[in-house]
Design an enzyme around this catalytic site. Structure first.
Site, PDB file in Angstrom:
ATOM      1  N   MET A   1       0.841  -1.339   0.124  1.00 46.30           N
ATOM      2  CA  MET A   1      -0.040   0.007   0.005  1.00 46.30           C
ATOM      3  C   MET A   1       0.881   1.163  -0.057  1.00 46.30           C
ATOM      4  O   MET A   1       1.496   1.393   1.076  1.00 46.30           O
ATOM      5  CB  MET A   1      -0.956   0.076   1.249  1.00 46.30           C
ATOM      6  N   CYS A   2       0.716   1.821  -1.130  1.00 48.42           N
ATOM      7  CA  CYS A   2       1.917   2.720  -1.332  1.00 48.42           C
ATOM      8  C   CYS A   2       1.903   3.763  -2.386  1.00 48.42           C
ATOM      9  O   CYS A   2       1.018   3.510  -3.041  1.00 48.42           O
ATOM     10  CB  CYS A   2       3.306   2.000  -1.327  1.00 48.42           C
TER      11      CYS A   2
END
Lengths: 303, 655
Positions: A1-2
């Site tokens: 998640m980035c």
């Protein structure tokens, strides 16, 4: 998640402020990942030299780690030309001409390798782009291309080893940044492990790096490796890969993770969000494009 | 014309200035937008906003009335949930352009990204270039016009509305079909294009819902209900419940849907006891007056917190699953007891808003009934990720309950077996969620606490993400939580029970150093004040009651909520059935129940030696079963000495 970012200057130059470019782009999407930030940077180096970076921590344990590393290097007859203990890492430049994979697997038993390459250097740590920069001096870095990442840890711990970019363990100069989740991770990993590949972490992004490096070592082009990666990987992903002289992207078929690219004569820049690209060109309306689902592409430095 | 330069003004301040300009009827120009997110979010005035460059995510989102023009590109979620008004984009749009629009006109001159028009309900989304993957995904209504090519799986799982494609259709989505159109439709499209100065193609292909999946092929008949205590019977083998289940499946040939939550015996709060004898509270005739129960929830990031007279709320239950009268009664009872009520899925009615003094507005993936005006009049916002009864799934509402009136509020076709989307169109990861939360805050001027509702599954990871993503508080729902309709398999076998859920949640917050920082509201089968105190001891900051409040208001726990013919007038939309329910009387019954909860919390708190519920802690509890001891880490009573007597040890050794 980035959030991810990558940039490559197409002309054969290695004096561009890649560090500064990536800091700006990653700061632009820091909201996507406040936990850690990392950079994979490429610079010119003599052909028989290797640049190594190790995670050594701080204090007394760092000093003993450094001693272990130096002993290992001596054992492999890697002649240390230059070294620097910076932040929580040790950077070493060595003269080495042996088998890099064997060397890497052996040295991993005593030290935590962050990256090995002829021109690659991965710098990553906790905090935002500016935090990492102030500790490691990323802004000073000049080169031709690089990729970067901001991370919001979801399933693994917040620690340096889990931060991106990931080095393709055992394969010089290959790095990856990834936004998403590979759902057939264990199946793919077991397949590679049966062929004696080693993994440093349980992070799915390392798998992509090793997978691609394996394809490249079999003589495939990066383009072909990216094509099969979309077939072989399940899940949601947008990732960037960089090698000594090229960068590439692949995007899953569900288009669940964002990616925007901007290209002109001079450069190609790719990021999770346009806001990062606009950081390179403040005040300008850019002619950008969102790559369609299930697509991939690569760009090379002109030679 | 007001000019706002985003080079020198932050988006939050800029939005404030745009709203002020809107109130004064003044148009706005945005300079140096540089693809920043949330420009123009929450605007409800009919003004022109001209963005001189590219805009980022949720441009013009959660609005009603304004007209936006963007010179270049826009990011994800263009015009999210826009009611009236228009947006013209001169460049390209990212994914989910026109998501959940309800009346707006959205025009994109370039190409648009994947899943454009997802869950849109009304209005027109036009793309002059090519549309990407899954355009019109799960759309409920309105018109999607694509002048270029459509991309793969256009109209995937659409339930209403129409899609017109002038170029090539790559492939049709499931349950989408091509059909004929008449000249009137063509005229209407041409008028629209003319208004936006776009030349119209001569021919289109029209795509609509094929109608194969709107309803279940077979309807489950109402059956003689088995009382809950029989239904949840001790024996797993061939009991009345199992027999009935097999029989019904033999008739309908599919999985079953029912109301309520899991009926299996699971480790629960009743497996815990209090360490001390509580007799010192017997001396006190009015414990409520002696204990401070006042609780504020959601003030972590500066929003106005919910102000509760005791650490109790009403759990989210929808108008739809429940009748309007029931929601009114619960709202009134919550006001009488001075706690907070929650809309659940499907929108907010005036009756509900008037009845409840504090009301949380719940947002689900289908964005059914979601809109800026009700957001603004709420006291808290909640992003539903999942619920304890059916983690990972969206709401279900069977056709009988999807009346015309209800369909209108939700923005969906009437008479379908509604299966709400299980995910949010614009939240595909923790990273997108950050941007979504920020959009809600921008829309409501950072005044309302924004919470997340999590069904207990991967609690440790989920709680950490929720804390990191910047929510103001967390609502954690365990497996014993109920629902108006869910498949029995999921109700009984998916998820984590409430007791281990709170243990893991508290542990997770401790791991990242956020314990005592972000508040947790625990729900999922809590029955009374005794359960509430145990939850507080384990680390919850407040609890929420759902099922117990409807039982207090007359529910007979027949578990037929999904059928829509509730004999008590609670879980029904049929006026004949609803007539049986008297909201004024039931409100008082629910209120009395809530006051009994208050008394129990006060009396037990006092009995444990405290004058403030915030002092309750783990040391006040013991485990009554080995399972509960293992789950909670609490001491099992009776406690044993570590060293067994010699004789006993010898016997074990000799075995």
């Amino acid at each position: 998640m980035c959030g991810i970012a990558g940039i490559l200057y197409k002309q054969q130059r290695s004096d561009v402020a890649i560090g500064k470019n990536l800091i700006d782009m990653l700061d632009g999407c820091q909201h996507r990942g406040p936990d850690s930030t990392g950079f994979a940077l490429y610079h010119r180096q003599k052909p028989d030299q290797l640049r190594l970076r190790f995670f050594v921590g701080t204090g007394d344990s760092a000093l003993s780690s450094i001693e272990d590393i130096e002993n290992q290097l001596a054992k492999f007859q890697a002649k240390v030309l230059d070294k620097e203990f910076i932040g929580r890492t040790l950077r070493v430049t060595v003269k080495f001409s042996g088998d890099i994979q064997k060397f890497a697997y052996a040295i991993e038993k005593t030290a935590k390798v962050i990256s090995i390459g002829n021109s690659l250097d991965i710098i990553k740590d906790m905090g935002g782009a500016h935090d990492v920069d102030s500790e490691y001096g990323v802004e000073e870095f000049k080169g031709s291309h690089g990729i970067g990442h901001v991370r919001l840890a979801t399933e693994s711990d917040v620690k340096l080893e889990a931060a991106h970019p990931f080095w393709a363990t055992g394969f010089a100069d290959i790095a990856i940044v990834h936004n998403g989740q590979i759902t057939n991770y264990w199946k793919m990993r077991r397949r590679l492990e049966q062929r004696n590949f080693k993994f440093n972490t349980d992070n799915d992004s390392e798998l992509i790096a090793v997978y691609l490096a394996d394809m490249l070592s079999k003589g495939q082009s990066l383009m072909a490796a990216l094509e099969t990666s979309i077939e072989d990987m399940d899940g949601t992903f947008s990732f960037l890969v960089s090698t000594k002289d090229e960068i590439g992207y692949a995007k899953d078929r569900l288009a669940a993770k964002p990616m925007v690219k901007f290209e002109n004569e001079e450069l190609i820049a790719i990021a999770s969000e346009e806001v990062s690209l606009n950081r390179l060109f403040p005040g300008q309306a850019l002619n950008t494009m969102e790559p369609p689902p299930g697509t991939f592409d690569t760009w090379q430095k002109s030679t | 014309m007001a000019k706002i330069d985003l080079n020198t003004t932050a988006v939050r301040a800029a939005n404030e200035q745009i709203r002020q300009a809107g109130a004064a009827g003044e148009n706005v120009q945005i300079l140096n937008p540089d693809a920043k997110h949330h420009i123009g979010v929450g605007l409800t005035a009919e003004i022109q906003v001209h963005i001189k460059g590219s805009a980022g995510y949720f441009c013009g989102g959660l609005t009603d009335g304004p007209n936006f023009e963007i010179d270049n590109n826009v990011g994800w979620g263009l015009g999210d949930n826009m009611l009236e008004g228009s947006i013209v984009v001169n460049g390209n749009a990212g994914a989910i352009a026109g998501v959940a629009i309800r009346g707006a006109e959205v025009v994109i001159h370039g190409n648009m990204g994947s899943r454009a028009g997802q869950v849109m309900k009304e209005g027109t989304l036009l793309c002059a270039g090519n549309a990407n993957f899954m355009a019109g995904y799960m759309m409920y209504g309105g018109r999607l016009i694509i002048l270029g090519n459509s991309g793969e799986r256009v109209g995937e799982d659409m339930t209403g509305g129409t899609i017109y494609v002038a170029g090539k259709i790559e492939s049709l989505g499931s349950d989408a079909t091509i059909t004929d159109y008449d000249s009137k439709e063509l005229d209407s499209i041409q008028d629209f294009l003319e208004r936006y100065k776009i030349s119209a193609p001569k021919k289109f292909q029209k795509i609509v819902n094929a109608g194969k999946r709107l309803r279940y092929a077979s309807t489950e008949q109402q059956i003689r209900s088995i009382p809950f205590f029989t239904f949840s019977g001790a024996s797993q083998y061939w009991n009345q419940k199992i027999q009935e289940d097999i029989f019904v499946k033999s008739q309908i040939g599919r999985y079953r849907i029912r109301g309520y939550g899991g009926a299996r015996t699971l480790p629960h709060l009743s497996d815990l006891g209090f360490r001390r004898d509580l007799s010192n509270s017997i001396e006190e005739s009015n414990p409520v007056s002696k204990v401070n129960m006042h609780t504020k929830i959601g003030g972590l990031n500066g929003a106005k917190p919910l102000d509760l007279s005791m650490p109790v709320m009403i759990a989210p239950m929808s108008y739809g699953a429940l009748s309007r009268s029931t929601k009114m009664a619960i709202g009134m009872a919550s006001s009488m007891s001075n706690i907070a009520e929650n809309t659940g899925e499907g929108g907010m009615s005036d009756a509900q808003r008037d009845a409840a003094s504090q009301l949380i507005f719940q947002c689900l993936g289908g964005r059914l009934g979601w809109n800026i005006h009700d957001m603004k009049r709420a006291d808290g916002l909640e992003i539903y990720i999942s619920q304890g009864a059916k983690p990972g799934l969206g709401g279900q509402l069977m056709a009988k309950k999807v009346t015309k009136e209800l369909a209108k509020i939700r923005g969906i076709p009437a008479g379908i077996d509604l299966r709400s989307p299980s995910r949010h169109p614009d939240v595909l990861g923790a990273d997108d969620l950050v941007i979504k939360i920020e959009e809600f805050r921008e829309a409501t001027n950072y005044q309302l606490p924004v919470s997340v509702k999590l069904g207990a599954g991967r609690v440790r990871d989920d709680i950490k993400i929720a804390a990191k993503d910047g929510f103001d508080f967390i609502e954690l729902d365990g497996m014993q939580g109920s629902t108006g309709a869910g498949s029995a398999e999921v109700l009984e076998y998916v998820g984590i029970p409430t007791l281990p859920a709170i243990i893991e949640a508290v542990d997770a917050l401790e791991e990242i150093g956020r314990r005592k920082n972000i508040e947790i509201v625990l729900m999922g089968g809590l029955r009374d004040g005794v359960d509430a105190v145990k939850a507080l001891c384990l680390g919850a900051d407040a609890v929420a009651f759902g099922t117990s409040t409807i039982i207090a208001g007359g529910c007979i726990a027949c578990m037929q909520c999904h059928v829509g013919q509730c004999v008590t007038g609670i879980a029904t939309q049929d006026p004949e059935h609803e007539k049986r329910y008297n909201p004024e009387i039931e409100a008082r019954n629910i209120h009395r129940f809530l006051e009994s909860v208050r008394w129990q919390i006060a009396a037990i708190t006092l009995g444990l030696g405290y004058k403030n519920t915030h002092k309750l802690n783990r040391d006040d509890l013991v485990a009554l079963t080995p399972e509960a001891a293992e789950i909670t880490g609490l001491e099992l009573v009776p406690s044993r000495k570590k060293d067994l007597p010699d004789k006993l040890q010898m016997r074990i050794g000799n075995r």
